[in-house]
Design a protein around this motif. Structure first.
Motif, PDB file in Angstrom:
ATOM      1  N   HIS A 205       0.826  -1.205   0.000  1.00  0.00           N
ATOM      2  CA  HIS A 205       0.000   0.000   0.000  1.00  0.00           C
ATOM      3  C   HIS A 205       0.864   1.261   0.000  1.00  0.00           C
ATOM      4  CE1 HIS A 205      -3.219   2.785   0.931  1.00  0.00           C
ATOM      5  NE2 HIS A 205      -2.541   3.206   1.992  1.00  0.00           N
ATOM      6  N   GLN A 206       1.896   1.284   0.843  1.00  0.00           N
ATOM      7  CA  GLN A 206       2.754   2.469   0.906  1.00  0.00           C
ATOM      8  C   GLN A 206       3.531   2.659  -0.380  1.00  0.00           C
ATOM      9  OE1 GLN A 206       4.989   1.702   4.522  1.00  0.00           O
ATOM     10  NE2 GLN A 206       3.674   3.076   5.683  1.00  0.00           N
ATOM     11  N   ALA A 207       4.037   1.574  -0.961  1.00  0.00           N
ATOM     12  CA  ALA A 207       4.848   1.684  -2.170  1.00  0.00           C
ATOM     13  C   ALA A 207       4.028   2.114  -3.378  1.00  0.00           C
ATOM     14  CB  ALA A 207       5.534   0.345  -2.457  1.00  0.00           C
ATOM     15  N   LEU A 208       2.751   1.765  -3.396  1.00  0.00           N
ATOM     16  CA  LEU A 208       1.937   2.013  -4.580  1.00  0.00           C
ATOM     17  C   LEU A 208       1.055   3.246  -4.462  1.00  0.00           C
ATOM     18  CD1 LEU A 208       0.893  -1.656  -5.416  1.00  0.00           C
ATOM     19  CD2 LEU A 208       2.920  -0.379  -6.102  1.00  0.00           C
ATOM     20  N   ARG A 209       1.116   3.926  -3.322  1.00  0.00           N
ATOM     21  CA  ARG A 209       0.352   5.180  -3.203  1.00  0.00           C
ATOM     22  C   ARG A 209       0.833   6.158  -4.261  1.00  0.00           C
ATOM     23  NH1 ARG A 209       1.137   7.115   2.745  1.00  0.00           N
ATOM     24  NH2 ARG A 209       0.301   9.031   1.828  1.00  0.00           N
ATOM     25  N   ARG A 210      -0.086   6.825  -4.887  1.00  0.00           N
ATOM     26  CA  ARG A 210       0.244   7.677  -6.026  1.00  0.00           C
ATOM     27  C   ARG A 210       1.237   8.766  -5.661  1.00  0.00           C
ATOM     28  NH1 ARG A 210      -4.612   9.944  -9.548  1.00  0.00           N
ATOM     29  NH2 ARG A 210      -4.699   7.697  -9.916  1.00  0.00           N
ATOM     30  N   HIS A 211       1.081   9.326  -4.480  1.00  0.00           N
ATOM     31  CA  HIS A 211       1.931  10.458  -4.109  1.00  0.00           C
ATOM     32  C   HIS A 211       3.023  10.065  -3.117  1.00  0.00           C
ATOM     33  CE1 HIS A 211      -0.822  13.009  -6.251  1.00  0.00           C
ATOM     34  NE2 HIS A 211      -1.833  12.605  -5.518  1.00  0.00           N
ATOM     35  N   TRP A 212       3.253   8.759  -2.956  1.00  0.00           N
ATOM     36  CA  TRP A 212       4.288   8.352  -2.014  1.00  0.00           C
ATOM     37  C   TRP A 212       5.673   8.589  -2.592  1.00  0.00           C
ATOM     38  CZ3 TRP A 212       8.284   4.806  -2.366  1.00  0.00           C
ATOM     39  CH2 TRP A 212       8.976   4.567  -1.174  1.00  0.00           C
ATOM     40  N   THR A 213       6.563   9.106  -1.789  1.00  0.00           N
ATOM     41  CA  THR A 213       7.968   9.239  -2.161  1.00  0.00           C
ATOM     42  C   THR A 213       8.807   8.801  -0.976  1.00  0.00           C
ATOM     43  OG1 THR A 213       8.009  11.551  -1.431  1.00  0.00           O
ATOM     44  CG2 THR A 213       7.624  11.144  -3.780  1.00  0.00           C
ATOM     45  N   PRO A 214       9.978   8.223  -1.220  1.00  0.00           N
ATOM     46  CA  PRO A 214      10.823   7.811  -0.100  1.00  0.00           C
ATOM     47  C   PRO A 214      11.368   9.017   0.632  1.00  0.00           C
ATOM     48  CG  PRO A 214      12.004   7.590  -2.166  1.00  0.00           C
ATOM     49  CD  PRO A 214      10.591   7.958  -2.518  1.00  0.00           C
ATOM     50  N   GLN A 215      11.791   8.791   1.855  1.00  0.00           N
ATOM     51  CA  GLN A 215      12.392   9.879   2.613  1.00  0.00           C
ATOM     52  C   GLN A 215      13.589  10.425   1.846  1.00  0.00           C
ATOM     53  OE1 GLN A 215      13.638   8.771   6.512  1.00  0.00           O
ATOM     54  NE2 GLN A 215      14.382  10.789   7.060  1.00  0.00           N
ATOM     55  N   ALA A 216      13.649  11.724   1.709  1.00  0.00           N
ATOM     56  CA  ALA A 216      14.710  12.336   0.912  1.00  0.00           C
ATOM     57  C   ALA A 216      16.068  12.104   1.551  1.00  0.00           C
ATOM     58  CB  ALA A 216      14.454  13.833   0.752  1.00  0.00           C
ATOM     59  N   VAL A 217      17.016  11.627   0.732  1.00  0.00           N
ATOM     60  CA  VAL A 217      18.368  11.441   1.229  1.00  0.00           C
ATOM     61  C   VAL A 217      19.123  12.762   1.194  1.00  0.00           C
ATOM     62  CG1 VAL A 217      20.485  10.100   0.924  1.00  0.00           C
ATOM     63  CG2 VAL A 217      18.295   9.096   0.353  1.00  0.00           C
ATOM     64  N   ASP A 218      18.741  13.634   0.271  1.00  0.00           N
ATOM     65  CA  ASP A 218      19.414  14.930   0.151  1.00  0.00           C
ATOM     66  C   ASP A 218      18.550  16.036   0.756  1.00  0.00           C
ATOM     67  OD1 ASP A 218      17.460  14.744  -1.788  1.00  0.00           O
ATOM     68  OD2 ASP A 218      18.566  15.892  -3.283  1.00  0.00           O
ATOM     69  N   SER A 219      17.950  15.772   1.901  1.00  0.00           N
ATOM     70  CA  SER A 219      17.111  16.773   2.544  1.00  0.00           C
ATOM     71  C   SER A 219      17.953  17.986   2.917  1.00  0.00           C
ATOM     72  CB  SER A 219      16.441  16.186   3.787  1.00  0.00           C
ATOM     73  OG  SER A 219      17.413  15.660   4.669  1.00  0.00           O
ATOM     74  N   PRO A 220      17.353  19.169   2.929  1.00  0.00           N
ATOM     75  CA  PRO A 220      18.123  20.386   3.184  1.00  0.00           C
ATOM     76  C   PRO A 220      18.795  20.387   4.550  1.00  0.00           C
ATOM     77  CG  PRO A 220      15.963  20.909   2.278  1.00  0.00           C
ATOM     78  CD  PRO A 220      15.953  19.452   2.607  1.00  0.00           C
ATOM     79  N   ASN A 221      19.957  20.984   4.608  1.00  0.00           N
ATOM     80  CA  ASN A 221      20.663  21.173   5.871  1.00  0.00           C
ATOM     81  C   ASN A 221      19.884  22.193   6.700  1.00  0.00           C
ATOM     82  OD1 ASN A 221      22.428  22.031   7.930  1.00  0.00           O
ATOM     83  ND2 ASN A 221      24.239  21.699   6.663  1.00  0.00           N
ATOM     84  N   PRO A 222      19.376  21.821   7.884  1.00  0.00           N
ATOM     85  CA  PRO A 222      18.539  22.743   8.657  1.00  0.00           C
ATOM     86  C   PRO A 222      19.296  23.957   9.182  1.00  0.00           C
ATOM     87  CG  PRO A 222      19.043  20.778   9.940  1.00  0.00           C
ATOM     88  CD  PRO A 222      19.539  20.513   8.555  1.00  0.00           C
ATOM     89  N   LEU A 223      20.618  23.935   9.161  1.00  0.00           N
ATOM     90  CA  LEU A 223      21.379  25.086   9.632  1.00  0.00           C
ATOM     91  C   LEU A 223      21.456  26.178   8.572  1.00  0.00           C
ATOM     92  CD1 LEU A 223      22.249  22.818  11.651  1.00  0.00           C
ATOM     93  CD2 LEU A 223      24.446  23.981  11.799  1.00  0.00           C
ATOM     94  N   ILE A 224      21.211  25.814   7.315  1.00  0.00           N
ATOM     95  CA  ILE A 224      21.283  26.777   6.220  1.00  0.00           C
ATOM     96  C   ILE A 224      19.924  27.442   6.054  1.00  0.00           C
ATOM     97  CG2 ILE A 224      21.788  27.100   3.773  1.00  0.00           C
ATOM     98  CD1 ILE A 224      24.198  26.253   5.425  1.00  0.00           C
TER      99      ILE A 224
END
Length: 398
Positions: A205-224
């Motif tokens: 169910h999670q993999a096939l949800r239309r708007h599902w995306t994996p957790q971003a590996v290149d998420s923004p640096n919160p200090l910037i």
């Protein structure tokens, strides 16, 4: 001479798209041949070698390939162990050393307190020193290599991305993209569900949800500062790959991030630091294989475990865990907050509006470190701060 648009000579997605399907046996053979070809070239051309052995799968694969071709050329099989049980890999090192017939040297991880001088040493080259965010460890190994007369050190870095770890929902999403509804009947669905400790229905169910995306590996640096993230261009290899599955996109992102491992460090001043699992033959062999095949639809790096299983102790190929340095780095940064806080909150990045001072100040507390971590973001920002300061000293008034 007028500036011209750059000419693209190679992109990882070209290899991923053009590769024909092969059997699992042929895929395992291609991984083995690529690693062996790379290490054979390194052994022939690198003089006296050191091999970094962490106790994990990737560095063990590299160590076994070196041992098969140039054992006499290796002066140091080196491991650094941390002060707590989760960071102490010596039992795995002992198992590997006995299996390969090598004499491993295990040394305690370098400890101490961060200073401004250390932070300044991180980034004195053309690029920020993102390859050596643990400056104490970097300095300690640079000294050991120099004393032993080492010409090059070989690591297992990059294997997590190239061999595909983790085997998560994204792997099944890739499989569904390739096979369609037939993927729901594959052995991979219950095997991946079991590996991820969830039901087949939840995973599908999670993999096939239309708007599902994996957790971003290149998420923004919160200090910037958040406004600055919108202005940062993406790496060209990350453009126009939305048609690939999420696990394959993450593999390409891992390759992009792996390029930072080739940056300057205290070690690179005295030895050539070599990452064979990020060399072209290995990279292309891995990119050519679907994520589902690299995991054999059941666990992380399963194909690599199969390809090199006869060279390694079963304890390592079957291992589910890996060494964890989180507590070690947490203490290092927490004990260095008296240096890190002014370095970042009153530094050049902050004065230029690149560091968002309020969130950064909240992150640079013992409480925030204990609850949220963020050690890589903190040290990456500290390294870039040092890089800016170093080049402003060299180029005053520019």
């Amino acid at each position: 001479m007028a500036a011209e648009d750059p000419v693209t000579l190679w992109r990882p997605d070209w290899t991923a798209r053009r590769a024909p399907p092969v059997t699992d046996q042929a895929a395992a053979r291609s991984l083995r041949e690529a690693v062996d070809e790379t290490l054979a070239g390194i052994v022939r051309g690198s003089g006296a070698l050191a091999v970094e052995i962490s106790g994990g799968l990737d560095s063990s694969i590299v160590a076994a390939a070196v041992a098969a071709r140039g054992k006499d050329q290796v002066r140091l099989w080196l491991n650094a162990w941390g002060p707590d049980a989760t960071a102490d890999e010596r039992p795995w090192i002992d198992s590997l050393a006995a299996h390969l017939g090598i004499a491993a040297t295990s040394v305690p991880r370098a400890v101490g307190r961060l200073t401004e001088d250390m932070l300044g040493q991180l980034s004195t080259g053309v690029r920020p020193g993102l390859a050596a965010l643990d400056v104490l460890h970097d300095a300690d190994w640079a000294r050991r290599f120099a004393e032993a007369g080492i010409d090059g050190v070989v690591t297992g870095k990059g294997g997590d991305s190239m061999f595909v770890q983790p085997a998560d929902i994204g792997v099944f999403a890739d499989l569904y993209r390739d096979r369609g509804r037939r993927a729901l009947l594959s052995r991979a669905l219950p095997d991946l569900a079991r590996w991820n400790e969830r039901s087949v229905w939840t995973l599908a169910h999670q993999a096939l949800r239309r708007h599902w995306t994996p957790q971003a590996v290149d998420s923004p640096n919160p200090l910037i500062g958040p406004r600055r993230h919108a202005d940062i261009p993406r790496h060209p290899w990350l453009e126009d790959i939305e048609d690939l599955g999420p696990a394959k996109r993450r593999q390409i992102l891992g390759l992009v991030q792996g390029c930072g491992l080739h940056g300057p460090s205290l070690q690179t001043r005295v030895v050539s630091v070599l990452h064979p699992l990020l060399a072209q033959p290995v990279v292309e062999a891995c990119l050519a294989l679907p994520a589902g095949q690299l995991t054999l639809g059941r666990r992380d790096r399963a194909l690599a475990r199969q390809a090199f299983g006869d060279r390694l102790p079963e304890a390592i190929t079957a291992r589910r865990s890996k060494g964890e340095m989180t507590a070690f780095y947490g203490h290092l940064i927490a004990d260095g907050l008296d240096v890190l806080r002014p370095w970042l909150l009153d530094g050049r990045l902050a004065s230029m509006g690149l560091v968002d001072v309020d969130p950064a100040g909240a992150a640079l507390t013992r409480e925030a470190l204990a609850w949220r971590g963020g050690y890589v973001d903190i040290m990456t920002t500290a390294a870039i701060e040092g890089w800016v300061r170093a080049w402003e000293r060299r180029l005053p008034g520019v």
